[in-house]
Scaffold this motif. Structure first.
Motif, mmCIF file in Angstrom:
data_model
loop_
_atom_site.group_PDB
_atom_site.id
_atom_site.type_symbol
_atom_site.label_atom_id
_atom_site.label_comp_id
_atom_site.label_asym_id
_atom_site.label_seq_id
_atom_site.Cartn_x
_atom_site.Cartn_y
_atom_site.Cartn_z
ATOM 1 N N THR A 257 -2.670 14.689 -10.475
ATOM 2 C CA THR A 257 -3.400 13.788 -9.579
ATOM 3 C C THR A 257 -3.550 14.402 -8.185
ATOM 4 O O THR A 257 -3.995 13.734 -7.259
ATOM 5 C CB THR A 257 -2.693 12.426 -9.461
ATOM 6 N N ALA A 258 -3.144 15.666 -8.044
ATOM 7 C CA ALA A 258 -3.247 16.310 -6.728
ATOM 8 C C ALA A 258 -4.407 17.288 -6.651
ATOM 9 O O ALA A 258 -4.824 17.663 -5.561
ATOM 10 C CB ALA A 258 -1.945 17.042 -6.405
ATOM 11 N N THR A 399 -8.119 3.528 -9.242
ATOM 12 C CA THR A 399 -6.902 3.036 -8.600
ATOM 13 C C THR A 399 -5.835 2.727 -9.638
ATOM 14 O O THR A 399 -4.682 3.163 -9.519
ATOM 15 C CB THR A 399 -7.210 1.759 -7.783
ATOM 16 N N THR A 402 -4.565 6.123 -11.557
ATOM 17 C CA THR A 402 -3.739 7.049 -10.760
ATOM 18 C C THR A 402 -2.398 6.397 -10.427
ATOM 19 O O THR A 402 -1.381 7.077 -10.356
ATOM 20 C CB THR A 402 -4.436 7.484 -9.453
ATOM 21 N N LYS A 424 -13.841 -9.327 -9.630
ATOM 22 C CA LYS A 424 -14.705 -9.374 -8.442
ATOM 23 C C LYS A 424 -16.026 -8.655 -8.723
ATOM 24 O O LYS A 424 -17.077 -9.075 -8.264
ATOM 25 C CB LYS A 424 -14.010 -8.682 -7.265
ATOM 26 N N ASP B 82 -6.722 -11.014 -0.004
ATOM 27 C CA ASP B 82 -6.961 -9.688 -0.560
ATOM 28 C C ASP B 82 -5.824 -8.746 -0.156
ATOM 29 O O ASP B 82 -5.680 -8.397 1.019
ATOM 30 C CB ASP B 82 -8.325 -9.186 -0.024
ATOM 31 N N SER B 83 -5.029 -8.327 -1.158
ATOM 32 C CA SER B 83 -3.871 -7.484 -0.831
ATOM 33 C C SER B 83 -4.312 -6.098 -0.323
ATOM 34 O O SER B 83 -3.626 -5.495 0.504
ATOM 35 C CB SER B 83 -2.962 -7.343 -2.049
ATOM 36 N N VAL B 84 -5.436 -5.597 -0.826
ATOM 37 C CA VAL B 84 -5.899 -4.280 -0.356
ATOM 38 C C VAL B 84 -6.323 -4.377 1.113
ATOM 39 O O VAL B 84 -6.069 -3.469 1.907
ATOM 40 C CB VAL B 84 -7.082 -3.765 -1.216
ATOM 41 N N ALA B 171 -1.376 13.524 -2.591
ATOM 42 C CA ALA B 171 -1.388 12.739 -3.823
ATOM 43 C C ALA B 171 -0.175 11.825 -3.933
ATOM 44 O O ALA B 171 -0.028 11.118 -4.922
ATOM 45 C CB ALA B 171 -1.453 13.670 -5.031
ATOM 46 N N GLN B 173 1.911 8.658 -2.496
ATOM 47 C CA GLN B 173 1.644 7.496 -1.631
ATOM 48 C C GLN B 173 2.566 7.451 -0.408
ATOM 49 O O GLN B 173 2.234 6.826 0.588
ATOM 50 C CB GLN B 173 1.762 6.202 -2.427
ATOM 51 N N ARG B 257 -9.832 9.736 0.295
ATOM 52 C CA ARG B 257 -10.659 8.565 -0.049
ATOM 53 C C ARG B 257 -9.857 7.268 -0.015
ATOM 54 O O ARG B 257 -10.081 6.356 -0.813
ATOM 55 C CB ARG B 257 -11.263 8.722 -1.429
ATOM 56 N N TYR B 261 -4.104 5.212 -4.778
ATOM 57 C CA TYR B 261 -4.092 3.747 -4.921
ATOM 58 C C TYR B 261 -3.894 3.003 -3.593
ATOM 59 O O TYR B 261 -2.966 2.253 -3.405
ATOM 60 C CB TYR B 261 -3.124 3.270 -6.010
ATOM 61 N N HIS B 262 -4.851 3.243 -2.693
ATOM 62 C CA HIS B 262 -4.985 2.536 -1.417
ATOM 63 C C HIS B 262 -3.865 2.834 -0.412
ATOM 64 O O HIS B 262 -3.778 2.172 0.612
ATOM 65 C CB HIS B 262 -5.059 1.012 -1.615
ATOM 66 N N TYR B 270 -11.971 1.263 3.488
ATOM 67 C CA TYR B 270 -12.081 0.122 2.572
ATOM 68 C C TYR B 270 -13.476 -0.501 2.690
ATOM 69 O O TYR B 270 -14.089 -0.878 1.695
ATOM 70 C CB TYR B 270 -10.995 -0.898 2.886
#
Lengths: 428, 311
Positions: A257-258, A399, A402, A424, B82-84, B171, B173, B257, B261-262, B270
């Motif tokens: 994933t890197a 999302t 990963t 959504k 919205d948690s994000v 990569a 978090q 980006r 995962y955010h 966002y």
């Protein structure tokens, strides 16, 4: 005498009239129905920006120009920019005429909004009449009209280098257990058994693993229904997919994933990783001399009771409903559907795609022959995650997947979140 | 007669003078007026009008293709759950504090260090300012190569015997956001330094002389002369870093980006991914409105306080 002196009231009145004029002229959100000019060359907006694919498109444009029926202006745009700009292109007042893109649900989403040119008369041509039934239905919108002209397709598979497999003394597996054995052997030789390439800007590559595990465990029909919002991502069936995935996670490249898929395929070609689930498009950036050494095997069968399905995305073209060059566009579409155009593209690119026209010759290499048999042996064909669902749903998969790769134990929460995010998109 | 009329021509009467003075400011030449009105019109069409449309779109549900559907405050209600959005808002605050705070501190530090004219100081100033002239996307590409699993940073750690600290910096978090802040800071420090250098040059040396005579030490001179004299520059720097923090997008988008995962998601990334990837342009516009209100709120409240103190 006219009083030309400005006053605050006059300036405000002037600004007010400018605002009113802007309001009356409509805002950006209003859908224009204007048509583009009928003069000039037909514009073809292409997302094929890999060097070999781009060169092949240029050959194609030159060959069409030599025919003398109409001029073709090719505009190559980086794939990511193209994808995000596509709705803007199609809704603009003076859009490009023809676009490289995908058939199925992706094209149909635009067709439903009346943004695509009706291509029924193009499909009356002798070439397209001979296309397979599957392609006929893939290119027909939900309103019963043809909206797409397919030209090539390719396949996904577990790719590897023949010389490396020979060096390591391993062979292609067919079942899931054989696949796990192969992973064990490769790991014992100090090689990362499975390359991924879901880092950088290509997180979508991870969706191939989800797609394949789902079509092997739950079948292609369930997979399509799931992506259409008819099942939930937190269903027990989807949990089974991740249970299987967890079995092979220890064999994945830890940098999976890197790094982007281009770097992962470099690792594959250099023998740092053993194999990789990827589409043949990766060969467009591979050195020509490595192409003869590349081979692949079918994603292992997990449940023999499930009909065999393969991912074989089709590529081709659609046109804007607002084109002012209707006759030139239909002429170009008929040409693209013909033998000459498809052979020119295959010759100029890496040659790892298959033509849609039954008479057009493929590259003829053993790899391509094997690829053709691989697809023909399948009972069902799927496209790819974003093509069977929508581009809008793809980020939700990126999302979720990963996160799963980094935190495989949190699968319950990941699937709950995925379902919420997907809802959504489906609601929109 | 000639003698009588001559002074009339040479020196106008006080009445004509008054008339000329009165008419002067009122009759603005049309060219000058055009220089004001044409840009204003361009600004109105290309900036104010789209901005107003953004406010309107924030109240709609729009996929960019179909006509927008009015949903009132629905987008803002959704944001509350919205948690994000919460992650992106927290990351933006963290970004504001770290990127903004550090660029102000380090920019001031660099300016203090390089304010005196010494041999070679121009080279150091240029070196620190150099990253500002690179595009942020180009900067991000260079740093991406540095952060790669086989990149310079991990190789340096290996060479220093710190191989255990090797990381997939972008990569993971836990490290992605901080890894992205570094190139943004690298670029911003030079810019802030130049603002502070200009401020420092404007301080009257007599103030330092007077402070010295009064027996003030270095630290006291810094605290009681430099800092109060930089108050005007501080307002500019604060405005710049708040705006730059909230519009930070290109470096984050190019490197991560907003992922994985955010975990490095900012409000700006966002907003972009919601609007242009998920094609929820109404919700994306609502996020843009929030960003605008935050920037406006922080800067306006600071300026109001600054003016109040000045009074």
């Amino acid at each position: 005498m006219t009083n030309l002196q400005p006053s605050r009231r006059r300036v405000l009145a002037g600004l007010g009239s400018v605002g009113t004029a802007a309001l009356l002229s409509g805002c950006v959100t209003a859908t224009s129905t204007a048509q583009s000019s009928s003069k000039g060359a037909v514009t073809l907006q292409s997302n094929l920006s890999a060097p070999q694919a781009k060169a092949a498109m240029e050959d194609l444009a030159a060959a069409y120009g030599k025919k003398g029926s109409a001029r073709l202006s090719l505009n190559t745009v980086a794939a990511e920019t193209f994808r995000t700009q596509l709705p803007t292109y199609l809704t603009s007042a003076n859009p490009p005429d023809v676009y490289t893109w995908y058939p199925g649900s992706v094209a149909d989403a635009y067709a439903k909004k009346h943004l695509l040119l009706d291509l029924d008369e193009v499909w009356e041509s002798p070439d397209l009449k001979r296309y397979s039934k599957a392609l006929h239905s893939l290119c027909t919108g939900s309103e019963g009209k043809k909206v797409f002209v397919p030209t090539t397709y390719y396949w996904w598979g577990m790719f590897y280098r023949k010389s490396n497999f020979a060096k390591w003394g391993v062979q292609e597996p067919t079942t899931w257990d054989e696949f796990l054995d192969l992973c064990d052997k490769l790991k014992s030789k100090g090689v990362d058994p499975i390359g991924l390439g879901a880092g950088g800007n290509t997180a979508w590559v991870a969706s191939a693993w989800f797609d394949y595990l789902n079509i092997r465990i739950n079948g292609a029909q369930y997979h399509r229904q799931l992506l259409a919002g008819q099942h939930r991502f937190d269903d027990p069936e989807v949990h089974k997919v991740f249970d299987r995935w967890r079995e092979v996670l220890p064999y994945f490249d830890p940098d999976g994933t890197a790094v982007a898929f281009q770097d992962a395929t470099t690792s594959l070609l250099n023998g740092r990783s053993g194999m990789m689930l990827i589409g043949t498009f990766f060969a467009d950036a591979a050195p020509k001399d490595a192409l003869d050494d590349i081979d692949f095997f079918r994603f292992p069968v997990i449940d023999p009771k499930i009909p065999l399905a393969e991912e074989a995305p089709t590529d081709g073209y659609f046109a804007s409903a607002r084109t002012g060059r209707h006759d030139q566009v239909t002429d170009l579409m008929r040409y693209l559907a013909g033998v000459e155009a498809q052979e020119i593209y295959i010759k100029g690119s890496s040659g790892t795609v298959l033509p849609c026209h039954p008479d057009a010759k493929d590259a003829g290499t053993p790899l391509v022959r094997k690829g053709r048999q691989h697809i023909e042996a399948a009972t069902e064909i799927t496209q790819f995650f974003n093509r069977d669902s929508s581009d809008a749903l793809q980020p939700t998969a990126d999302t979720a997947l990963t996160k799963f790769l980094a935190k495989p134990k949190s699968v319950d929460g990941i699937l709950t979140d995925w379902q919420r995010e997907a809802e959504k998109i489906w609601r929109a | 007669m000639a003698v009588l009329t001559a002074p009339d021509r040479a020196a106008p009467t006080s009445a004509t003078l008054r008339r000329t003075r009165e008419r002067g400011p009122r009759r603005t030449p049309p060219l000058v007026l055009a220089f004001v009105l044409v840009p204003l019109l361009a600004e109105a069409v290309w900036v104010f009008w789209p901005a107003l449309q953004g406010f309107y779109l924030a109240l709609t549900d729009w996929d960019g293709v179909s006509p927008p559907r009015f949903v009132g405050l629905g987008n803002f209600r959704e944001m509350a759950h919205d948690s994000v959005f919460r992650t992106a808002a927290l990351d933006t605050v963290l970004w504001l504090v770290l990127f903004g705070g550090l660029s102000a501190l380090l920019g001031l530090g660099a300016a203090l260090l390089l304010q005196q004219e010494r041999r070679g100081v121009g080279f150091y100033r240029a070196a620190l300012f150099l990253p500002v002239v690179f595009s942020l996307v180009a900067t991000a590409l260079v740093w991406q190569a540095i952060y790669q699993p086989d990149g310079v940073l991990n190789q340096m750690l290996d060479a220093l015997g710190l191989g255990s600290l090797r990381h997939a910096w972008l990569a993971d978090q836990d490290t992605a956001l901080y890894a992205v802040i570094v190139p943004a800071l690298w670029r911003q420090i030079g810019y802030v330094m130049v603002l502070y250098l200009a401020g420092l040059k404007g301080i009257d040396p007599a103030l330092y002389e007077a402070a010295k005579v009064d027996g003030a030490g270095r630290l006291q001179r810094f605290r009681h002369v430099t800092l109060p004299q930089l108050r005007g520059v501080n307002a500019v720097v604060l405005s710049v870093i708040v705006i730059d923090s909230l519009r930070s997008f290109d470096v984050v988008w190019s490197l991560t980006r907003g992922g994985p995962y955010h975990s490095s998601e900012l409000l700006s990334t966002y907003m972009y991914s919601t609007a242009f990837q998920s094609l929820r342009l109404g919700y994306g516009s609502a996020l843009a409105v929030v960003i605008f209100l935050l920037a406006f709120g922080v800067i306006a409240s600071y300026l109001v306080r600054a003016f109040r103190e000045a009074d």
